[in-house]
Design a protein around this motif. Structure first.
Motif: not given
Lengths: 143, 143
Positions: A42-55
């Motif tokens: 989950a944390m890895e997905i979260f961090q990768r997703a941050l670059s697409i949607d920073p919020t």
DNA sequence: ATCCTTGCAAAGCCTTTGCACCTGG
DNA sequence: CCAGGTGCAAAGGCTTTGCAAGGAT
């Protein structure tokens, strides 16, 4: 159209059909999943997703993973000690070799083993619906 | 001498030989494990052990489970959401076929599959420490 | 006597949840 | 519009750990 873009479009179509709203965070997560070939937690997905949607928030990642699991879009793998890792349900079947020292997950597939499983089940009077084969090991040192 | 008593004596002998001190809490846990045939989690082991040693603590259960896992006496199984469950490694290895309708668990063993697993791991550069093979199926209806 | 082990309580991870504010269809 | 989704922070399980007291060899 790239392979990833196709996957992403299919994800959205299937979910929309199932009455799932395609929100900005969900689109970001789906994009990550369509681009990734490994078994992120989950944390890895979260961090990768941050670059697409920073919020985006970690809670939303967890909530979305549960949603996708219920819809059969992804599989959750639980490993001792560490966090759950997620994998797209699509694609052909494979099994896992887990590195006990690093937690790395390596995929493999053996048609011969699958055949033997079927044979064993048949002899016991059963049809296999699905199975789970996990090897736990350590990198071989010598030789 | 009962089967359980034999198992208990063997546990203690092997551990002592490995330089492990046989303390009162450890003896209680080993007794529980030698009597049990299911897959209890740490809390269940703790509660059963309380009736043998009322001063035992949950931390000691966890520490002892890790110790026994390292010594190869037990296996730890991780499940999504819930706590790890433990199983005695003793006895000959077997795998499980789970009846999806009744929950029945049938044990089986295939030397051929074990060989193939070793072969696969070796090719990937690993030594298998243990593995887990579970077939989920339904009683075959026709023919 | 020495070093390992224990119980207790506190901390640590991973994950879920309550709530008030947003937003997609 | 408004049911469902979101971010945030707090709470919740399960497991580990620091420490001083206790016990096995």
């Amino acid at each position: 159209m790239t392979e990833e873009a196709k996957k992403l479009r299919d994800y959205e179509a299937r979910l929309r059909e199932a009455g799932v709203r395609i929100t900005r965070p969900r689109r970001a997560i789906l994009q990550i999943l369509s681009e990734t070939a490994d078994h992120p937690d989950a944390m890895e997905i979260f961090q990768r997703a941050l670059s697409i949607d920073p919020t985006i928030s970690l809670s939303t990642v967890y909530r979305t993973m549960k949603l996708l699991e219920d819809k059969g879009e992804i599989q959750r793998h639980a490993f001792a000690g560490g966090p759950s890792r997620f994998e797209q349900a699509a694609g052909e079947h494979h099994d896992h070799l887990i590195d006990l020292d690093t937690g790395d997950v390596i995929e493999f597939h053996s048609e011969r083993i699958e055949q033997l499983q079927d044979e064993i089940a048949r002899r016991l009077g059963y049809d296999i619906v699905y199975h789970r084969l996990e090897l736990y090991g350590r990198k071989r040192k010598s030789r």
